[in-house]
Design an enzyme around this catalytic site. Structure first.
Site, mmCIF file in Angstrom:
data_model
loop_
_atom_site.group_PDB
_atom_site.id
_atom_site.type_symbol
_atom_site.label_atom_id
_atom_site.label_comp_id
_atom_site.label_asym_id
_atom_site.label_seq_id
_atom_site.Cartn_x
_atom_site.Cartn_y
_atom_site.Cartn_z
ATOM 1 N N TYR A 166 19.539 -9.801 93.725
ATOM 2 C CA TYR A 166 18.467 -10.495 93.865
ATOM 3 C C TYR A 166 17.134 -9.218 94.227
ATOM 4 C CZ TYR A 166 20.950 -8.779 98.681
ATOM 5 O OH TYR A 166 21.152 -7.201 99.318
ATOM 6 N N LYS A 206 17.199 -2.124 97.023
ATOM 7 C CA LYS A 206 17.933 -3.157 96.081
ATOM 8 C C LYS A 206 17.447 -2.612 94.515
ATOM 9 C CE LYS A 206 21.970 -3.392 97.054
ATOM 10 N NZ LYS A 206 22.853 -2.019 97.114
#
Length: 84
Positions: A36, A51
């Protein structure tokens, strides 16, 4: 989430690089990502942003430190359907 995922990854990666660059020794780093980071997802804005930072960190340092023998990879675990 950003402190743990992105800042923590940065500090560990930086320290590894610092030591190996100073010693002139090759090395290998594997940082953990998430799918994601590319797509985002409902309820995951904080984690996806962190991330995505890790993804960019891996890509940038791979180019910067590669010539010094330090290999950096990003591992993104995912589910995959396979025949049973």
């Amino acid at each position: 989430m950003v402190d743990i995922t992105l800042t923590g990854t940065w500090f560990m990666t930086r320290e590894f690089g610092r030591r190996h660059l100073a010693a002139g020794t090759p090395g290998s780093i594997v940082n953990i990502g998430a799918s994601y980071a590319w797509t985002g997802g409902p309820g995951f804005a904080h984690s996806a942003a962190a991330k995505a930072g890790v993804k960019n960190l891996v890509e940038t340092l791979a180019v910067e430190w590669g010539p010094y023998g330090i290999q950096i990879n990003g591992l993104v675990p995912a589910c995959s359907r396979t025949p049973t």
